[in-house]
Design a protein around this motif. Structure first.
Motif, PDB file in Angstrom:
ATOM      1  N   ASP A  36      44.180  56.129  41.808  1.00 25.65           N
ATOM      2  CA  ASP A  36      44.826  57.329  42.344  1.00 25.65           C
ATOM      3  C   ASP A  36      45.932  57.657  41.508  1.00 25.65           C
ATOM      4  OD1 ASP A  36      46.546  59.000  43.471  1.00 25.65           O
ATOM      5  OD2 ASP A  36      46.147  58.296  45.408  1.00 25.65           O
ATOM      6  N   LEU A  37      45.369  58.842  40.391  1.00 25.75           N
ATOM      7  CA  LEU A  37      46.323  59.169  39.361  1.00 25.75           C
ATOM      8  C   LEU A  37      47.566  59.679  39.872  1.00 25.75           C
ATOM      9  CD1 LEU A  37      46.163  59.526  36.095  1.00 25.75           C
ATOM     10  CD2 LEU A  37      45.089  61.820  36.651  1.00 25.75           C
ATOM     11  N   ALA A  38      47.427  60.376  41.013  1.00 22.53           N
ATOM     12  CA  ALA A  38      48.776  60.989  41.434  1.00 22.53           C
ATOM     13  C   ALA A  38      49.787  59.998  41.792  1.00 22.53           C
ATOM     14  CB  ALA A  38      48.614  61.977  42.618  1.00 22.53           C
ATOM     15  N   ALA A  39      49.435  58.725  42.442  1.00 23.93           N
ATOM     16  CA  ALA A  39      50.152  57.748  42.890  1.00 23.93           C
ATOM     17  C   ALA A  39      50.425  56.617  41.739  1.00 23.93           C
ATOM     18  CB  ALA A  39      49.578  57.056  44.312  1.00 23.93           C
ATOM     19  N   ASP A  40      49.611  56.596  40.723  1.00 24.03           N
ATOM     20  CA  ASP A  40      49.724  55.689  39.779  1.00 24.03           C
ATOM     21  C   ASP A  40      49.195  54.268  40.288  1.00 24.03           C
ATOM     22  OD1 ASP A  40      50.554  57.270  37.501  1.00 24.03           O
ATOM     23  OD2 ASP A  40      52.705  57.172  38.279  1.00 24.03           O
ATOM     24  N   THR A  41      48.214  54.251  41.080  1.00 21.14           N
ATOM     25  CA  THR A  41      47.687  53.045  41.538  1.00 21.14           C
ATOM     26  C   THR A  41      46.185  52.646  41.179  1.00 21.14           C
ATOM     27  OG1 THR A  41      47.178  54.091  43.777  1.00 21.14           O
ATOM     28  CG2 THR A  41      49.029  52.852  43.564  1.00 21.14           C
ATOM     29  N   VAL A  42      45.705  51.498  41.441  1.00 25.89           N
ATOM     30  CA  VAL A  42      44.593  51.195  41.135  1.00 25.89           C
ATOM     31  C   VAL A  42      44.024  50.159  42.141  1.00 25.89           C
ATOM     32  CG1 VAL A  42      42.719  49.953  39.657  1.00 25.89           C
ATOM     33  CG2 VAL A  42      44.535  51.366  38.506  1.00 25.89           C
ATOM     34  N   THR A  43      43.051  50.495  43.148  1.00 25.28           N
ATOM     35  CA  THR A  43      42.861  49.704  44.168  1.00 25.28           C
ATOM     36  C   THR A  43      41.359  49.074  43.833  1.00 25.28           C
ATOM     37  OG1 THR A  43      44.043  51.124  45.542  1.00 25.28           O
ATOM     38  CG2 THR A  43      42.204  49.429  46.541  1.00 25.28           C
ATOM     39  N   VAL A  44      41.068  47.740  43.912  1.00 21.39           N
ATOM     40  CA  VAL A  44      40.210  47.037  43.578  1.00 21.39           C
ATOM     41  C   VAL A  44      39.713  46.429  44.723  1.00 21.39           C
ATOM     42  CG1 VAL A  44      38.888  45.352  41.944  1.00 21.39           C
ATOM     43  CG2 VAL A  44      40.866  46.619  41.305  1.00 21.39           C
ATOM     44  N   HIS A  45      38.314  46.648  44.914  1.00 19.66           N
ATOM     45  CA  HIS A  45      37.593  45.848  45.930  1.00 19.66           C
ATOM     46  C   HIS A  45      36.451  45.028  45.337  1.00 19.66           C
ATOM     47  CE1 HIS A  45      39.176  48.899  48.899  1.00 19.66           C
ATOM     48  NE2 HIS A  45      38.993  49.858  47.902  1.00 19.66           N
ATOM     49  N   GLY A  46      36.324  43.892  46.021  1.00 15.42           N
ATOM     50  CA  GLY A  46      35.283  42.912  45.631  1.00 15.42           C
ATOM     51  C   GLY A  46      35.485  41.655  46.187  1.00 15.42           C
ATOM     52  N   THR A  47      34.641  40.642  45.395  1.00 10.24           N
ATOM     53  CA  THR A  47      34.905  39.206  45.888  1.00 10.24           C
ATOM     54  C   THR A  47      35.284  38.220  45.058  1.00 10.24           C
ATOM     55  OG1 THR A  47      32.618  39.003  45.344  1.00 10.24           O
ATOM     56  CG2 THR A  47      32.911  39.568  47.672  1.00 10.24           C
ATOM     57  N   ASP A  48      36.175  37.325  45.391  1.00  9.89           N
ATOM     58  CA  ASP A  48      36.722  36.253  44.393  1.00  9.89           C
ATOM     59  C   ASP A  48      37.394  37.109  43.363  1.00  9.89           C
ATOM     60  OD1 ASP A  48      35.799  34.011  46.086  1.00  9.89           O
ATOM     61  OD2 ASP A  48      33.812  34.529  44.946  1.00  9.89           O
ATOM     62  N   LEU A  49      38.128  38.007  43.665  1.00 12.56           N
ATOM     63  CA  LEU A  49      38.788  38.806  42.608  1.00 12.56           C
ATOM     64  C   LEU A  49      40.021  37.948  41.851  1.00 12.56           C
ATOM     65  CD1 LEU A  49      39.384  42.010  44.598  1.00 12.56           C
ATOM     66  CD2 LEU A  49      37.802  41.648  42.890  1.00 12.56           C
ATOM     67  N   ASP A  50      39.847  38.171  40.431  1.00 13.33           N
ATOM     68  CA  ASP A  50      40.804  37.074  39.752  1.00 13.33           C
ATOM     69  C   ASP A  50      41.957  38.227  39.482  1.00 13.33           C
ATOM     70  OD1 ASP A  50      42.115  35.811  37.453  1.00 13.33           O
ATOM     71  OD2 ASP A  50      40.428  34.614  37.595  1.00 13.33           O
ATOM     72  N   ASP A  51      43.228  37.701  39.948  1.00 11.56           N
ATOM     73  CA  ASP A  51      44.291  38.607  39.461  1.00 11.56           C
ATOM     74  C   ASP A  51      44.753  38.673  38.299  1.00 11.56           C
ATOM     75  OD1 ASP A  51      46.678  40.142  40.576  1.00 11.56           O
ATOM     76  OD2 ASP A  51      47.737  38.697  39.553  1.00 11.56           O
ATOM     77  N   GLU A  52      44.651  37.751  37.341  1.00 14.66           N
ATOM     78  CA  GLU A  52      44.936  37.821  35.898  1.00 14.66           C
ATOM     79  C   GLU A  52      44.048  38.348  35.220  1.00 14.66           C
ATOM     80  OE1 GLU A  52      45.227  34.081  32.685  1.00 14.66           O
ATOM     81  OE2 GLU A  52      46.089  33.714  34.682  1.00 14.66           O
ATOM     82  N   ARG A  53      42.603  38.194  35.480  1.00 19.84           N
ATOM     83  CA  ARG A  53      41.549  38.955  34.768  1.00 19.84           C
ATOM     84  C   ARG A  53      41.628  40.695  35.011  1.00 19.84           C
ATOM     85  NH1 ARG A  53      35.800  35.763  34.938  1.00 19.84           N
ATOM     86  NH2 ARG A  53      35.741  35.635  32.875  1.00 19.84           N
ATOM     87  N   LEU A  54      41.840  40.953  36.343  1.00 18.27           N
ATOM     88  CA  LEU A  54      42.284  42.385  36.561  1.00 18.27           C
ATOM     89  C   LEU A  54      43.332  43.123  35.808  1.00 18.27           C
ATOM     90  CD1 LEU A  54      41.681  42.131  40.462  1.00 18.27           C
ATOM     91  CD2 LEU A  54      39.964  43.031  38.629  1.00 18.27           C
ATOM     92  N   ARG A  55      44.578  42.099  35.755  1.00 19.15           N
ATOM     93  CA  ARG A  55      45.754  42.716  34.939  1.00 19.15           C
ATOM     94  C   ARG A  55      45.224  42.991  33.762  1.00 19.15           C
ATOM     95  NH1 ARG A  55      50.662  42.426  37.754  1.00 19.15           N
ATOM     96  NH2 ARG A  55      51.470  41.493  35.534  1.00 19.15           N
ATOM     97  N   ALA A  56      44.576  41.982  33.117  1.00 22.28           N
ATOM     98  CA  ALA A  56      44.165  41.882  31.717  1.00 22.28           C
ATOM     99  C   ALA A  56      43.303  43.031  31.504  1.00 22.28           C
ATOM    100  CB  ALA A  56      43.663  40.569  31.449  1.00 22.28           C
ATOM    101  N   ALA A  57      42.550  43.405  32.220  1.00 17.75           N
ATOM    102  CA  ALA A  57      41.498  44.673  32.031  1.00 17.75           C
ATOM    103  C   ALA A  57      42.175  45.859  31.900  1.00 17.75           C
ATOM    104  CB  ALA A  57      40.459  44.758  33.164  1.00 17.75           C
ATOM    105  N   ILE A  58      43.185  45.865  33.110  1.00 17.33           N
ATOM    106  CA  ILE A  58      44.208  47.201  32.815  1.00 17.33           C
ATOM    107  C   ILE A  58      44.834  47.433  31.611  1.00 17.33           C
ATOM    108  CG2 ILE A  58      45.876  48.386  33.983  1.00 17.33           C
ATOM    109  CD1 ILE A  58      45.117  47.269  36.737  1.00 17.33           C
TER     110      ILE A  58
END
Length: 71
Positions: A36-58
């Protein structure tokens, strides 16, 4: 399915959206990425989501990421 949402800094255009979506989508367990570009957010849906990996990808996409938003 799990969900994580992040506040992301530095996004300003559709190219930013595409970059973040591409990097985050490559993280194991991710099924869907909603930027959501206007809100400056990224929402991720999935299974066994790894917070560290998601943050590193951003960060790899070239943007700043704050602590996850409570979902």
């Amino acid at each position: 399915m799990a969900q994580k949402q992040y506040n992301v800094t530095g996004m300003s255009c559709e190219h930013c959206v595409a970059s973040v979506t591409e990097e985050v989508s490559a993280v194991p367990g991710v099924n869907e990425v909603v930027v959501d570009l206007a809100a400056d957010t990224v929402t991720v849906h999935g299974t066994d989501l790894d917070d560290e990996r998601l943050r590193a990808a951003i960060v790899e996409a070239g943007y700043g990421v704050d602590a996850p938003v409570a979902a």
